[in-house]
Design a protein around this motif. Structure first.
Motif, PDB file in Angstrom:
ATOM      1  N   UNK A  17     -37.423  25.775 -34.713  1.00  0.00           N
ATOM      2  CA  UNK A  17     -36.614  26.223 -35.845  1.00  0.00           C
ATOM      3  C   UNK A  17     -35.136  25.918 -35.592  1.00  0.00           C
ATOM      4  N   UNK A  18     -34.658  26.206 -34.377  1.00  0.00           N
ATOM      5  CA  UNK A  18     -33.263  25.916 -34.029  1.00  0.00           C
ATOM      6  C   UNK A  18     -32.961  24.426 -34.140  1.00  0.00           C
ATOM      7  N   UNK A  19     -33.898  23.592 -33.708  1.00  0.00           N
ATOM      8  CA  UNK A  19     -33.708  22.144 -33.813  1.00  0.00           C
ATOM      9  C   UNK A  19     -33.662  21.692 -35.269  1.00  0.00           C
ATOM     10  N   UNK A  25     -32.614  23.533 -37.778  1.00  0.00           N
ATOM     11  CA  UNK A  25     -31.315  23.985 -38.279  1.00  0.00           C
ATOM     12  C   UNK A  25     -30.205  23.038 -37.800  1.00  0.00           C
ATOM     13  N   UNK A  26     -30.275  22.622 -36.548  1.00  0.00           N
ATOM     14  CA  UNK A  26     -29.278  21.696 -36.007  1.00  0.00           C
ATOM     15  C   UNK A  26     -29.372  20.338 -36.708  1.00  0.00           C
ATOM     16  N   UNK A  27     -30.580  19.919 -37.051  1.00  0.00           N
ATOM     17  CA  UNK A  27     -30.775  18.667 -37.792  1.00  0.00           C
ATOM     18  C   UNK A  27     -30.071  18.750 -39.137  1.00  0.00           C
ATOM     19  N   UNK A  28     -30.298  19.859 -39.840  1.00  0.00           N
ATOM     20  CA  UNK A  28     -29.678  20.050 -41.145  1.00  0.00           C
ATOM     21  C   UNK A  28     -28.156  20.017 -41.042  1.00  0.00           C
ATOM     22  N   UNK A  29     -27.613  20.686 -40.016  1.00  0.00           N
ATOM     23  CA  UNK A  29     -26.161  20.710 -39.822  1.00  0.00           C
ATOM     24  C   UNK A  29     -25.628  19.306 -39.514  1.00  0.00           C
ATOM     25  N   UNK A  30     -26.357  18.565 -38.696  1.00  0.00           N
ATOM     26  CA  UNK A  30     -25.924  17.208 -38.348  1.00  0.00           C
ATOM     27  C   UNK A  30     -25.962  16.299 -39.574  1.00  0.00           C
ATOM     28  N   UNK A  31     -26.982  16.450 -40.410  1.00  0.00           N
ATOM     29  CA  UNK A  31     -27.054  15.650 -41.630  1.00  0.00           C
ATOM     30  C   UNK A  31     -25.924  16.010 -42.583  1.00  0.00           C
ATOM     31  N   UNK A  32     -25.626  17.289 -42.695  1.00  0.00           N
ATOM     32  CA  UNK A  32     -24.548  17.733 -43.587  1.00  0.00           C
ATOM     33  C   UNK A  32     -23.182  17.260 -43.099  1.00  0.00           C
ATOM     34  N   UNK A  38     -27.788  11.598 -34.217  1.00  0.00           N
ATOM     35  CA  UNK A  38     -28.098  12.886 -33.585  1.00  0.00           C
ATOM     36  C   UNK A  38     -29.120  13.652 -34.427  1.00  0.00           C
ATOM     37  N   UNK A  39     -28.948  13.631 -35.738  1.00  0.00           N
ATOM     38  CA  UNK A  39     -29.878  14.320 -36.631  1.00  0.00           C
ATOM     39  C   UNK A  39     -31.292  13.783 -36.474  1.00  0.00           C
ATOM     40  N   UNK A  40     -31.422  12.473 -36.348  1.00  0.00           N
ATOM     41  CA  UNK A  40     -32.741  11.869 -36.176  1.00  0.00           C
ATOM     42  C   UNK A  40     -33.382  12.316 -34.866  1.00  0.00           C
ATOM     43  N   UNK A  41     -32.617  12.317 -33.796  1.00  0.00           N
ATOM     44  CA  UNK A  41     -33.153  12.755 -32.504  1.00  0.00           C
ATOM     45  C   UNK A  41     -33.569  14.230 -32.558  1.00  0.00           C
ATOM     46  N   UNK A  42     -32.774  15.049 -33.221  1.00  0.00           N
ATOM     47  CA  UNK A  42     -33.093  16.473 -33.350  1.00  0.00           C
ATOM     48  C   UNK A  42     -34.353  16.682 -34.184  1.00  0.00           C
ATOM     49  N   UNK A  43     -34.478  15.945 -35.269  1.00  0.00           N
ATOM     50  CA  UNK A  43     -35.652  16.078 -36.140  1.00  0.00           C
ATOM     51  C   UNK A  43     -36.925  15.658 -35.408  1.00  0.00           C
TER      52      UNK A  43
END
Length: 123
Positions: free
Chosen positions: A53-55, A57-64, A71-76
């Motif tokens: 879940x944290x990852x 959320x971090x993906x969403x923040x990185x995309x925004x 980074x968003x791709x790696x997190x997702x």
């Protein structure tokens, strides 16, 4: 995250496991630390679900943020490795899309939609 897109594995789709189950008896997880059926300690399972879940959320923040798409791709990808959910799969498809992996994003989106249609047909 300094990974080059060519070094990343392609998106693979596992069945969405939004409903986590006890690894011992496969009883549906009810959000508690001990399985009511077999008594297995599910604390580690809870930590994995929270980390995924944290990852996400971090993906969403990185995309925004707009400038952190790699980074968003790696997190997702990491989130889907830990716990695959329909939301996480859609987030991964979006991260693939904004990173220029059009064919992979399309294939993943088609698979997610097909699985969702199959789920809706069963109800």
């Amino acid at each position: 995250m300094s990974e080059q897109p060519s070094s990343m594995p392609p998106a693979t789709l596992r069945p969405a496991s939004a409903a986590i189950a006890c690894p011992t008896c496969r009883a549906a997880w009810r959000g508690i630390a001990t399985c009511p059926r077999c008594g297995t300690d599910l604390t580690a399972l809870m930590h994995v679900a929270v980390r995924a879940w944290e990852l996400r959320q971090a993906t969403r923040a990185a995309l925004c943020a707009g400038d952190r798409t790699v980074e968003a791709l790696a997190l997702a990808r990491a989130a889907c490795q830990l716990h695959t959910t329909p939301y996480g799969q859609r987030l991964l498809a979006l991260a693939l899309l904004v990173n220029g992996h059009m064919a992979e994003a399309y294939a993943l989106s088609e698979q997610v939609l097909a699985l969702q249609e199959g789920t809706c047909d069963e109800t």
